[in-house]
Design a protein around this motif. Structure first.
Motif, PDB file in Angstrom:
ATOM      1  N   ARG A  52      -1.908  15.309  -6.588  1.00 39.98           N
ATOM      2  CA  ARG A  52      -2.120  14.583  -5.342  1.00 39.98           C
ATOM      3  C   ARG A  52      -1.570  15.384  -4.168  1.00 39.98           C
ATOM      4  O   ARG A  52      -2.213  15.529  -3.132  1.00 39.98           O
ATOM      5  CB  ARG A  52      -1.412  13.232  -5.427  1.00 39.98           C
ATOM      6  CG  ARG A  52      -1.827  12.276  -4.352  1.00 39.98           C
ATOM      7  CD  ARG A  52      -1.138  10.955  -4.500  1.00 39.98           C
ATOM      8  NE  ARG A  52      -1.466  10.266  -5.754  1.00 39.98           N
ATOM      9  CZ  ARG A  52      -0.975   9.089  -6.076  1.00 39.98           C
ATOM     10  NH1 ARG A  52      -0.139   8.475  -5.264  1.00 39.98           N
ATOM     11  NH2 ARG A  52      -1.301   8.504  -7.206  1.00 39.98           N
ATOM     12  N   GLU A  53      -0.381  15.945  -4.365  1.00 44.87           N
ATOM     13  CA  GLU A  53       0.247  16.719  -3.304  1.00 44.87           C
ATOM     14  C   GLU A  53      -0.594  17.938  -2.951  1.00 44.87           C
ATOM     15  O   GLU A  53      -0.745  18.290  -1.787  1.00 44.87           O
ATOM     16  CB  GLU A  53       1.638  17.153  -3.756  1.00 44.87           C
ATOM     17  CG  GLU A  53       2.606  17.308  -2.607  1.00 44.87           C
ATOM     18  CD  GLU A  53       4.038  17.299  -3.094  1.00 44.87           C
ATOM     19  OE1 GLU A  53       4.570  18.388  -3.324  1.00 44.87           O
ATOM     20  OE2 GLU A  53       4.616  16.203  -3.260  1.00 44.87           O
ATOM     21  N   GLN A  54      -1.140  18.590  -3.980  1.00 45.73           N
ATOM     22  CA  GLN A  54      -1.950  19.772  -3.722  1.00 45.73           C
ATOM     23  C   GLN A  54      -3.247  19.416  -3.002  1.00 45.73           C
ATOM     24  O   GLN A  54      -3.732  20.167  -2.159  1.00 45.73           O
ATOM     25  CB  GLN A  54      -2.249  20.515  -5.020  1.00 45.73           C
ATOM     26  CG  GLN A  54      -1.062  21.331  -5.489  1.00 45.73           C
ATOM     27  CD  GLN A  54      -1.218  21.851  -6.896  1.00 45.73           C
ATOM     28  OE1 GLN A  54      -2.080  21.380  -7.642  1.00 45.73           O
ATOM     29  NE2 GLN A  54      -0.386  22.801  -7.254  1.00 45.73           N
TER      30      GLN A  54
ATOM     31  N   ASN B  76       0.845  -1.183   0.000  1.00 42.96           N
ATOM     32  CA  ASN B  76       0.000   0.000   0.000  1.00 42.96           C
ATOM     33  C   ASN B  76       0.890   1.246   0.000  1.00 42.96           C
ATOM     34  O   ASN B  76       1.228   1.803   1.026  1.00 42.96           O
ATOM     35  CB  ASN B  76      -0.895  -0.004   1.236  1.00 42.96           C
ATOM     36  CG  ASN B  76      -1.670   1.294   1.342  1.00 42.96           C
ATOM     37  OD1 ASN B  76      -1.863   1.984   0.347  1.00 42.96           O
ATOM     38  ND2 ASN B  76      -2.095   1.619   2.553  1.00 42.96           N
ATOM     39  N   ASP B  77       1.304   1.650  -1.181  1.00 39.73           N
ATOM     40  CA  ASP B  77       2.123   2.855  -1.263  1.00 39.73           C
ATOM     41  C   ASP B  77       1.394   3.920  -2.071  1.00 39.73           C
ATOM     42  O   ASP B  77       1.992   4.777  -2.698  1.00 39.73           O
ATOM     43  CB  ASP B  77       3.481   2.537  -1.885  1.00 39.73           C
ATOM     44  CG  ASP B  77       3.324   1.816  -3.203  1.00 39.73           C
ATOM     45  OD1 ASP B  77       2.187   1.695  -3.679  1.00 39.73           O
ATOM     46  OD2 ASP B  77       4.336   1.382  -3.767  1.00 39.73           O
ATOM     47  N   GLY B  78       0.102   3.819  -2.121  1.00 40.18           N
ATOM     48  CA  GLY B  78      -0.674   4.772  -2.907  1.00 40.18           C
ATOM     49  C   GLY B  78      -0.537   4.508  -4.390  1.00 40.18           C
ATOM     50  O   GLY B  78      -0.771   5.389  -5.209  1.00 40.18           O
ATOM     51  N   GLY B  79      -0.140   3.313  -4.739  1.00 37.33           N
ATOM     52  CA  GLY B  79      -0.076   2.949  -6.149  1.00 37.33           C
ATOM     53  C   GLY B  79       1.128   3.530  -6.865  1.00 37.33           C
ATOM     54  O   GLY B  79       1.186   3.535  -8.089  1.00 37.33           O
ATOM     55  N   LEU B  80       2.096   4.020  -6.100  1.00 38.34           N
ATOM     56  CA  LEU B  80       3.250   4.645  -6.747  1.00 38.34           C
ATOM     57  C   LEU B  80       4.081   3.640  -7.507  1.00 38.34           C
ATOM     58  O   LEU B  80       4.515   3.885  -8.627  1.00 38.34           O
ATOM     59  CB  LEU B  80       4.126   5.343  -5.707  1.00 38.34           C
ATOM     60  CG  LEU B  80       3.609   6.679  -5.205  1.00 38.34           C
ATOM     61  CD1 LEU B  80       4.621   7.302  -4.269  1.00 38.34           C
ATOM     62  CD2 LEU B  80       3.359   7.615  -6.376  1.00 38.34           C
TER      63      LEU B  80
ATOM     64  N   GLY C 118       3.069   3.256 -11.507  1.00 39.18           N
ATOM     65  CA  GLY C 118       3.784   4.445 -11.925  1.00 39.18           C
ATOM     66  C   GLY C 118       2.806   5.563 -12.177  1.00 39.18           C
ATOM     67  O   GLY C 118       1.702   5.357 -12.672  1.00 39.18           O
ATOM     68  N   VAL C 119       3.153   6.770 -11.799  1.00 35.57           N
ATOM     69  CA  VAL C 119       2.263   7.901 -12.018  1.00 35.57           C
ATOM     70  C   VAL C 119       3.034   8.994 -12.728  1.00 35.57           C
ATOM     71  O   VAL C 119       4.255   9.042 -12.693  1.00 35.57           O
ATOM     72  CB  VAL C 119       1.713   8.463 -10.685  1.00 35.57           C
ATOM     73  CG1 VAL C 119       0.700   7.555 -10.081  1.00 35.57           C
ATOM     74  CG2 VAL C 119       2.855   8.737  -9.719  1.00 35.57           C
ATOM     75  N   THR C 120       2.288   9.877 -13.359  1.00 35.60           N
ATOM     76  CA  THR C 120       2.956  10.982 -14.040  1.00 35.60           C
ATOM     77  C   THR C 120       3.235  12.083 -13.027  1.00 35.60           C
ATOM     78  O   THR C 120       2.639  12.125 -11.954  1.00 35.60           O
ATOM     79  CB  THR C 120       2.064  11.559 -15.149  1.00 35.60           C
ATOM     80  OG1 THR C 120       0.896  12.101 -14.532  1.00 35.60           O
ATOM     81  CG2 THR C 120       1.671  10.496 -16.143  1.00 35.60           C
ATOM     82  N   ALA C 121       4.117  12.980 -13.405  1.00 35.72           N
ATOM     83  CA  ALA C 121       4.467  14.087 -12.536  1.00 35.72           C
ATOM     84  C   ALA C 121       3.247  14.951 -12.256  1.00 35.72           C
ATOM     85  O   ALA C 121       3.064  15.465 -11.158  1.00 35.72           O
ATOM     86  CB  ALA C 121       5.576  14.933 -13.157  1.00 35.72           C
TER      87      ALA C 121
END
Lengths: 394, 372
Positions: free
Chosen positions: A89-91, A72-76, A80-83
């Motif tokens: 997500r951060e915002q 469970n790493d948030g799907g990182l 793979g996620v785009t920038a």
């Protein structure tokens, strides 16, 4: 034994799996280099091939199977996620405002949720004050720009004073109620935002030695699952238990590195901000002495952001009369307000509402050393909100 | 240690026994790799084991909230026996943690220490803790004459307390005096004798006068590492005493002169233009929860037929107090605050200025101070 999911284990080597070292050696000696080689085997076959008992073989396959489960790493890692996605997500996670616009703008809007931050400084500079302030601020209702979360305070120095939390909470409630004015949803939110409520959403753990602190850190994942609204964990301080009781410094470094990794993982997985405080120590280098954060060089890499608090011309000597001090502060405030960028409307409102209530103002120089999102730089700011609760309202 | 209590699989329990691990504390102090080397278990097993041991070590008590803490620990404090000084400290000394008072010689530090030894003996409703005090002297002999004087003057210092109560307390019977001439004696005193007094309930205040004297005399300038190590050990013991018995620990400290220009390696605690700083440096300051300073000022103040030099008691830092200060004087009956009325009187502005300026003295005349 159920089948190990193929796409995740294909490339994994036996050496990198979480098996015990002796078992790994046996498997490799028997010719199994990649986890994929073991995929089709049954415990009986494995036990014959490697020379272990049936139970041990079953255990090996089970361990490899758990390894292969998605983390469970948030799907990182999984896809793979785009920038852009990461930025969004951060915002969306938001940040905890400090009530100090210069510090907030230095940190890019406040203390980031989902990251670790270290606050260092000499004794008395205000580390504990900042932590208590954050533990209250994280609970500000959404309509005021807050996170409406809960907080966990791990006190190792014994310096957590509920009395101070009550002061800060009362000030926060007072200032939010000044902002509530006529807006209906804000008024409604204020009904739930009381000193009692703030205290009941602040969890407290006391640890007096490093073993207790480590033990609590291993239990944090289950605590966070039970209390999913926790958005902030404060450890005040990380240095106190780790600077005593250690003869073997390499052992200390190993434990600290593992703890740092564990905390970073918790911050991302459970979407909490983790704030650690650290003491300062004197380092003598080339005959010159300098104050540096404690716990050694490798700990400097532990947190994503590091904030160092210094005094800058803080108080004048005690011979200065009170009126002079007030005048000087007045001047400083004017200077600052002309040059300071105004980041965010609701914050500015809060800032202004603090001004009339100001008694004790210190000037700190905040040097923000950040690895993640901000350039290095020094900032001047007041910590008036931290002390505003002590002011007799005129 | 019986590992069966952890409800782990027999395989893990057997591995623990083979690895010769005997306590949860020992287990929790090891890193994953060290544990694997000892037990030959897989990473996930080790993590499961560690969680179980952590649960055992921390106990089953639920996590408390700040509200629970506020309701169960009603902000008890130890009064300084003067309403003005108590107001400065929000009620007095906190019961947990080390409170330090530093100042030049003659500022009145010992006076305040003695006053606390008497104040602690009153019942809780009068700001005391209803128990005695232990006074550890490392510098001079205990000022027994002054203590007797203070005891006879108690009715005058505490006019609010019923006289019968003041006379019923046998003050000098409840003060335990220890003289320690070296660091080893101090260590054994606070590690062995003081805990006995505390656990019997005979004492609820520990005063050390002074903490700096032994550290300054026993170490050379180049032994700073060794000194820091001893300081940490001592403060660790004091910290433990204070938190496990809920007793205030009051440490009197000396000061050191500031002779060089601003130095990035020196921690000034915001006392930027001060000529003096508390002794023992950053290593000790990190261990202190509340730091107070006492300054002797120029001029005289009088009260009735008595007069004395004014002092200023200043909060340098504390987790629950703003930086503030209060004027006070050392009188026959003890240390009392001086109300701020002087400032409102226009004719007395020069006196106010005088009151606010510390005495300028020749640094060479100062005793107990050392070049930093």
């Amino acid at each position: 034994v159920s089948c190990i999911s193929p796409q995740r284990v294909m490339l994994r080597t036996v050496a990198s799996s979480s098996l015990a070292p002796s078992v790994k050696a046996k498997l490799i000696r028997a010719g199994f280099c990649s986890v994929a080689d073991l995929q089709e085997l049954r415990p009986g076959q494995l036990s014959k091939e490697v020379g272990v008992s049936q139970e041990e073989a079953a255990e090996i396959l089970k361990t490899l199977h758990t390894d292969a489960l998605p983390v469970n790493d948030g799907g990182l890692v999984a896809r793979g996620v785009t920038a852009l996605e990461l930025l969004q997500r951060e915002q969306a996670q938001g940040s905890i405002v400090t009530f100090c616009s210069a510090l907030d703008s230095a940190l890019g809007g406040g203390v980031p949720v989902g990251k670790t931050m270290e606050v260092c400084g000499p004794p008395g500079v205000g580390k504990t004050q900042l932590c208590i302030q954050l533990a209250v601020d994280v609970q500000i209702p959404m309509c005021f720009g807050g996170l409406k979360g809960q907080s966990l305070y791990i006190d190792t120095e014994g310096s957590f004073m509920v009395e101070r939390v009550v002061d800060v909470a009362r000030a926060a409630v007072e200032h939010c109620s000044l902002l509530a004015e006529d807006a209906g949803n804000r008024r409604k939110a204020m009904k739930e935002f009381t000193v009692e409520k703030i205290l009941s959403c602040l969890f407290l753990m006391r640890c007096h030695d490093y073993v207790k602190l480590l033990a609590q850190s291993y239990l944090l994942p289950s605590f966070l699952s039970e209390h999913p609204e926790v958005r902030l964990i404060v450890i005040d301080s990380i240095a106190y238990p780790f600077r005593r009781d250690f003869e073997d410094f390499s052992h200390r470094t190993r434990l600290l590195n593992a703890l740092a990794q564990h905390l970073n993982q918790l911050a991302t997985q459970h979407n909490v901000a983790i704030v650690l405080t650290n003491q300062m120590t004197t380092k003598v280098w080339n005959g010159q002495s300098k104050m540096v954060p404690a716990l050694g060089e490798s700990w400097g890499h532990a947190a994503a952001q590091r904030l160092i608090l210094y005094w800058e011309g803080a108080r004048s000597s005690c011979s200065m009369t009170v009126t002079d001090k007030v005048r000087e502060r007045e001047r400083e405030r004017e200077n600052r307000e002309c040059s300071e960028p105004r980041p965010n409307k609701w914050l500015v409102e809060l800032e202004e509402s603090f001004c009339p209530h100001l008694t004790c103002v210190l000037l700190y120089r905040l040097a923000v050393l950040s690895k993640s999102s901000r350039p290095d730089g020094g900032h001047c700011c007041h910590t008036r909100s931290l002390w505003s609760a002590h002011t007799p309202t005129p | 240690m019986n590992w069966e209590r952890l409800n782990l699989s027999p395989r893990i329990t057997a591995a623990l026994q083979k690895g010769n691990l005997n306590s949860a504390k020992e287990l929790l102090g090891l890193s994953v790799l060290e544990l694997q080397a000892l037990t030959h278990l897989s990473t996930s097993d080790v993590q499961q084991l560690r969680r179980a041991a952590a649960r055992l070590y921390c106990g089953a008590a639920p996590v408390r909230t700040a509200l629970d803490v506020r309701n169960s620990e009603p902000g008890e404090k130890l009064s300084l026996a003067c309403p003005l000084l108590d107001a400065l400290l929000h009620g007095g000394l906190p019961l947990c943690g080390i409170t330090e008072l530093s100042g030049e010689s003659g500022a009145g530090k010992t006076q305040l220490g003695l006053q606390l030894c008497l104040s602690v003996q009153y019942p809780a409703e009068w700001g005391g803790l209803g128990s005695g005090a232990v006074y550890i002297c490392t510098e001079d002999a205990f000022p027994i004459k002054r203590l007797r004087q203070l005891i006879t003057q108690q009715p005058r210092l505490r006019p609010d307390i019923p006289q019968a109560l003041v006379h019923s307390i046998r003050f000098s019977d409840n003060i335990y005096i220890e003289h320690t001439a070296d660091l080893g004696a101090l260590q054994s005193c606070i590690a062995q004798r003081v805990p006995v007094l505390l656990s019997r309930g005979l004492v609820r205040l520990v005063v050390i006068d002074s903490i700096a004297a032994l550290f300054r005399s026993e170490f050379q300038a180049d032994e700073s590492m060794e000194r820091a190590r001893h300081l940490l050990a001592l403060s660790g013991t004091l910290h433990h005493l204070s938190h496990s018995h809920k007793v205030p620990v009051f440490c009197i400290n000396q000061v050191t002169d500031v002779i060089d220009s601003p130095n990035p390696g020196r921690c000034e605690f915001g006392l930027v233009e001060s000529r003096i700083l508390p002794a023992l440096g950053l290593a000790w300051a990190n261990q202190v929860m509340v730091r107070l300073m006492l300054w002797r000022l120029e001029g005289t103040v009088s009260d009735g037929d008595q007069s004395c030099a004014p002092r200023r008691l200043e909060v340098v830092f504390a987790p629950h107090l703003p930086q503030a200060s209060c004027l006070c004087g050392v009188w026959l009956e003890g240390v009392r605050g001086i109300p701020d009325v002087v400032r409102e009187d226009p004719g007395a502005s020069t006196l106010t200025e005088a009151l606010c300026r510390p005495v300028e003295r020749d640094p060479e005349q100062k005793d107990g101070s050392m070049v930093s």
